[in-house]
Motif scaffolding. Structure first.
Motif, PDB file in Angstrom:
ATOM      1  N   ALA A  12       0.847  -1.201   0.000  1.00 14.38           N
ATOM      2  CA  ALA A  12       0.000   0.000   0.000  1.00 14.38           C
ATOM      3  C   ALA A  12       0.875   1.241   0.000  1.00 14.38           C
ATOM      4  CB  ALA A  12      -0.938  -0.011   1.205  1.00 14.38           C
ATOM      5  N   GLY A  16       0.968   0.923  -5.509  1.00 18.02           N
ATOM      6  CA  GLY A  16      -0.110  -0.010  -5.201  1.00 18.02           C
ATOM      7  C   GLY A  16      -1.445   0.698  -5.013  1.00 18.02           C
ATOM      8  N   LEU A  33      -2.811  -5.488   0.359  1.00 19.13           N
ATOM      9  CA  LEU A  33      -2.216  -6.013   1.591  1.00 19.13           C
ATOM     10  C   LEU A  33      -0.905  -5.293   1.867  1.00 19.13           C
ATOM     11  CD1 LEU A  33      -2.626  -9.856   0.838  1.00 19.13           C
ATOM     12  CD2 LEU A  33      -4.275  -8.291   1.924  1.00 19.13           C
ATOM     13  N   ALA A  36       2.815  -3.117   6.940  1.00 18.11           N
ATOM     14  CA  ALA A  36       2.930  -2.018   7.903  1.00 18.11           C
ATOM     15  C   ALA A  36       1.603  -1.795   8.624  1.00 18.11           C
ATOM     16  CB  ALA A  36       3.364  -0.741   7.191  1.00 18.11           C
ATOM     17  N   ASN A  52       7.457  15.491  -2.422  1.00 22.76           N
ATOM     18  CA  ASN A  52       7.664  16.050  -3.773  1.00 22.76           C
ATOM     19  C   ASN A  52       6.953  15.085  -4.730  1.00 22.76           C
ATOM     20  OD1 ASN A  52      10.686  16.482  -5.803  1.00 22.76           O
ATOM     21  ND2 ASN A  52       8.595  17.180  -6.137  1.00 22.76           N
ATOM     22  N   SER A 130      -0.426  -6.897   7.524  1.00 26.65           N
ATOM     23  CA  SER A 130      -0.657  -8.114   6.769  1.00 26.65           C
ATOM     24  C   SER A 130       0.638  -8.521   6.052  1.00 26.65           C
ATOM     25  CB  SER A 130      -1.790  -7.845   5.771  1.00 26.65           C
ATOM     26  OG  SER A 130      -2.171  -9.021   5.137  1.00 26.65           O
ATOM     27  N   VAL A 333      16.169   5.578  -3.178  1.00 25.80           N
ATOM     28  CA  VAL A 333      15.537   4.575  -4.043  1.00 25.80           C
ATOM     29  C   VAL A 333      16.475   3.400  -4.287  1.00 25.80           C
ATOM     30  CG1 VAL A 333      13.915   6.024  -5.330  1.00 25.80           C
ATOM     31  CG2 VAL A 333      16.262   5.802  -6.132  1.00 25.80           C
ATOM     32  N   GLY A 371      10.918  14.286  -7.636  1.00 24.95           N
ATOM     33  CA  GLY A 371       9.510  13.968  -7.848  1.00 24.95           C
ATOM     34  C   GLY A 371       9.268  12.935  -8.936  1.00 24.95           C
ATOM     35  N   ALA A 377       5.696   5.864 -10.017  1.00 25.40           N
ATOM     36  CA  ALA A 377       4.772   5.034  -9.232  1.00 25.40           C
ATOM     37  C   ALA A 377       3.333   5.279  -9.683  1.00 25.40           C
ATOM     38  CB  ALA A 377       4.932   5.329  -7.740  1.00 25.40           C
TER      39      ALA A 377
HETATM   40  P1  FAD Z   1       6.745   1.907  -1.547  1.00 20.83           P
HETATM   41  O1  FAD Z   1       6.206   3.273  -1.406  1.00 20.83           O
HETATM   42  O2  FAD Z   1       8.049   1.584  -0.921  1.00 20.83           O
HETATM   43  O3  FAD Z   1       5.630   0.916  -1.005  1.00 20.83           O
HETATM   44  C1  FAD Z   1       5.860  -0.473  -0.851  1.00 20.83           C
HETATM   45  C2  FAD Z   1       4.925  -1.001   0.222  1.00 20.83           C
HETATM   46  O4  FAD Z   1       5.056  -2.431   0.267  1.00 20.83           O
HETATM   47  C3  FAD Z   1       5.255  -0.484   1.603  1.00 20.83           C
HETATM   48  O5  FAD Z   1       4.105   0.113   2.162  1.00 20.83           O
HETATM   49  C4  FAD Z   1       5.698  -1.737   2.375  1.00 20.83           C
HETATM   50  O6  FAD Z   1       5.286  -1.719   3.730  1.00 20.83           O
HETATM   51  C5  FAD Z   1       5.009  -2.851   1.599  1.00 20.83           C
HETATM   52  N1  FAD Z   1       5.719  -4.134   1.733  1.00 20.83           N
HETATM   53  C6  FAD Z   1       7.033  -4.384   1.520  1.00 20.83           C
HETATM   54  N2  FAD Z   1       7.296  -5.675   1.764  1.00 20.83           N
HETATM   55  C7  FAD Z   1       6.126  -6.270   2.135  1.00 20.83           C
HETATM   56  C8  FAD Z   1       5.761  -7.598   2.541  1.00 20.83           C
HETATM   57  N3  FAD Z   1       6.675  -8.584   2.610  1.00 20.83           N
HETATM   58  N4  FAD Z   1       4.455  -7.852   2.862  1.00 20.83           N
HETATM   59  C9  FAD Z   1       3.532  -6.854   2.807  1.00 20.83           C
HETATM   60  N5  FAD Z   1       3.837  -5.580   2.452  1.00 20.83           N
HETATM   61  C10 FAD Z   1       5.118  -5.295   2.113  1.00 20.83           C
HETATM   62  N6  FAD Z   1      10.295  10.148  -4.502  1.00 20.83           N
HETATM   63  C11 FAD Z   1       9.773  11.257  -5.064  1.00 20.83           C
HETATM   64  O7  FAD Z   1       9.336  11.218  -6.206  1.00 20.83           O
HETATM   65  N7  FAD Z   1       9.709  12.437  -4.356  1.00 20.83           N
HETATM   66  C12 FAD Z   1      10.162  12.546  -3.065  1.00 20.83           C
HETATM   67  O8  FAD Z   1      10.020  13.594  -2.426  1.00 20.83           O
HETATM   68  C13 FAD Z   1      10.764  11.403  -2.478  1.00 20.83           C
HETATM   69  N8  FAD Z   1      11.291  11.472  -1.231  1.00 20.83           N
HETATM   70  C14 FAD Z   1      11.795  10.344  -0.668  1.00 20.83           C
HETATM   71  C15 FAD Z   1      12.341  10.425   0.619  1.00 20.83           C
HETATM   72  C16 FAD Z   1      12.863   9.296   1.237  1.00 20.83           C
HETATM   73  C17 FAD Z   1      13.474   9.402   2.601  1.00 20.83           C
HETATM   74  C18 FAD Z   1      12.808   8.049   0.554  1.00 20.83           C
HETATM   75  C19 FAD Z   1      13.314   6.798   1.204  1.00 20.83           C
HETATM   76  C20 FAD Z   1      12.290   7.975  -0.728  1.00 20.83           C
HETATM   77  C21 FAD Z   1      11.795   9.108  -1.361  1.00 20.83           C
HETATM   78  N9  FAD Z   1      11.284   9.066  -2.662  1.00 20.83           N
HETATM   79  C22 FAD Z   1      10.774  10.200  -3.224  1.00 20.83           C
HETATM   80  C23 FAD Z   1      11.190   7.799  -3.418  1.00 20.83           C
HETATM   81  C24 FAD Z   1       9.740   7.284  -3.344  1.00 20.83           C
HETATM   82  O9  FAD Z   1       9.305   7.355  -1.999  1.00 20.83           O
HETATM   83  C25 FAD Z   1       9.620   5.843  -3.854  1.00 20.83           C
HETATM   84  O10 FAD Z   1      10.205   5.721  -5.110  1.00 20.83           O
HETATM   85  C26 FAD Z   1       8.148   5.418  -3.930  1.00 20.83           C
HETATM   86  O11 FAD Z   1       7.570   5.501  -2.642  1.00 20.83           O
HETATM   87  C27 FAD Z   1       8.012   4.012  -4.476  1.00 20.83           C
HETATM   88  O12 FAD Z   1       6.647   3.643  -4.419  1.00 20.83           O
HETATM   89  P2  FAD Z   1       6.231   2.115  -4.402  1.00 20.83           P
HETATM   90  O13 FAD Z   1       4.750   2.142  -4.236  1.00 20.83           O
HETATM   91  O14 FAD Z   1       6.816   1.407  -5.552  1.00 20.83           O
HETATM   92  O15 FAD Z   1       6.911   1.498  -3.097  1.00 20.83           O
END
Ligand code: FAD
Length: 388
Positions: A12, A16, A33, A36, A52, A130, A333, A371, A377
């Protein structure tokens, strides 16, 4: 208990939740699911707490991948304007900080609230706490999480990369890809500070906190932004950007005085060439302590024009060989991930396994700082959500 859906989404986070909203709007029965205790934890810490959430100037050139063309289709289908329209629909105040980077005025919580509200409106079920234990495929996908068994003909993997394990990153996405025989491009920390080698550490680490406007270069990429000296090495936007292009052992090049000729005054006047006049010239372009230290370390062997020209070249091409990076603990990342050759660029569905989708950071598409990672995403999540 057995629970039947049209699609199960793992994770989530940004990708997602966007996928869930779009699939839900299309009347799909969706469950998301997440291990967290609450959704969107990475969104909450992003952009210094202000998220951002996109970049006005998003183009495919802002992304790294083994296949630089892969991201084009999704980025064209869901643009920054599309996300801005959503932000405005929810009356979230925002501003452009610099270089097309859009941030919330108030807090990243506004973005999480937007996603949650849209999920509710689209009839999406979200199950937190979950932890996914097992994924199988019979006639449908079967996911065992926290002792419940979910079934659906479509499974979306949106579990993100390996960055920041302390807020919940796991290798689940890569494990599922491997389980189904998909190739992975070796994940590595990106948008991450460098650590100094021993010699640079001894020379520069007491300058912690000083910054400079530089052009950082490596492997054909260049970024003109701030560099920051830390107690462990180098950071700041230009360094984070170039770290995504750097491989272990390689040299990075720093232009300490972009578009300036630091020694021109000295070269024009044969008299008065000495260490202190050289330092004064460098202090015009660099913080005093950095100027002095750099000059002491690069004193010319003579005061001829030739030697000064050579020094000038060095100032525009200061070579640093980092010991390494601060790793996944500090990386914004993860570069690498599910090989884009395995996926349809239009739908994010696996070419080998029908009904299996990968979106967001788990895919081998990595954005620059500013951003772009959220825009990927949103765009990849939207594309899958439209296809399921
Ligand atoms: P995520 O947002 O990482 O979501 C993955 C989810 O999967 C999480 O909620 C996690 O709990 C869940 N998960 C993982 N493993 C399991 C499991 N085994 N079972 C169940 N659930 C699980 N990008 C920008 O564009 N702008 C910004 O300002 C920016 N700032 C950032 C600051 C920081 C400190 C960090 C670390 C990253 C930043 N990023 C930023 C990058 C951006 O946050 C990520 O690229 C983006 O969140 C990726 O989205 P995602 O949905 O692919 O993964």
């Amino acid at each position: 208990s057995q629970l039947h859906y049209d699609v199960i989404i793992l994770g989530a986070g940004a990708a997602g939740l966007m996928c869930a909203i779009e699939a839900g709007k299309r009347e799909r029965r969706v469950v998301v699911l997440d291990r967290a205790e609450k959704i969107g934890k990475k969104i909450l810490i992003s952009g210094g707490g202000r998220c951002n959430f996109t970049n006005l100037h998003t183009t495919p050139a802002n992304f790294l991948s083994e296949n630089p063309h892969f991201c084009k289709s999704a980025l064209a289908r869901y643009t920054p304007s599309d996300f801005i329209a959503l932000v405005e629909k929810h009356n979230i105040p925002y501003h452009e900080k610099t270089l097309g980077q859009l941030f919330c005025d108030r807090s990243a919580r506004d973005i999480v609230h937007l996603l949650e509200t849209e999920c509710t409106a689209a009839g999406v079920r979200i199950v937190t706490n979950s932890l996914v234990q097992e994924v199988r495929r019979a006639d449908e996908f079967i996911v065992i999480a926290d002792s419940a068994e979910y079934r659906a003909p479509a499974l979306v993997v949106a579990t993100g990369g390996l960055s920041i394990p302390k807020i919940g990153a796991t290798s689940l996405g890569y494990d599922i890809a491997r389980q189904f025989g998909l190739n992975i491009i070796e994940p590595s920390p990106a948008l991450v500070p460098f650590t100094f080698n021993d010699e640079d550490s001894a020379t520069y680490s007491d300058l912690t906190g000083l910054s400079a406007d530089v052009i950082a270069s490596c492997n054909g990429a260049h970024f003109r932004e701030k560099m920051l000296i830390t107690h462990r090495g180098l950071s700041g936007p230009s360094i984070l950007q170039i770290s995504s292009y750097w491989r272990s052992g390689e040299t990075i090049t720093l232009d300490l005085a972009p578009a300036q000729d630091v020694t021109s005054a000295l070269r024009a006047h044969p008299a008065g060439r000495n260490e202190s006049s050289l330092k004064s010239e460098f202090r015009k372009v660099l913080a005093q302590r950095l100027a002095d230290r750099w000059v002491e370390r690069h004193l010319p062997k003579s005061w001829t024009n030739h030697a000064l020209e050579d020094l000038e070249r060095q100032a525009h091409a200061w070579k640093i060989v980092p010991a390494g990076t601060e790793g996944f603990e500090k990386a914004e990342v993860t570069a690498g991930g599910v090989d884009t050759n395995e996926l349809s660029a239009k739908t994010m569905e696996s070419r080998k396994v029908a009904g299996l989708y990968f979106i967001g950071e788990v895919v081998d598409v990595t954005g620059h700082l500013g951003g772009f990672n959220f825009q990927w995403a949103w765009a990849s999540g939207y594309s899958a959500g439209q296809a399921i």
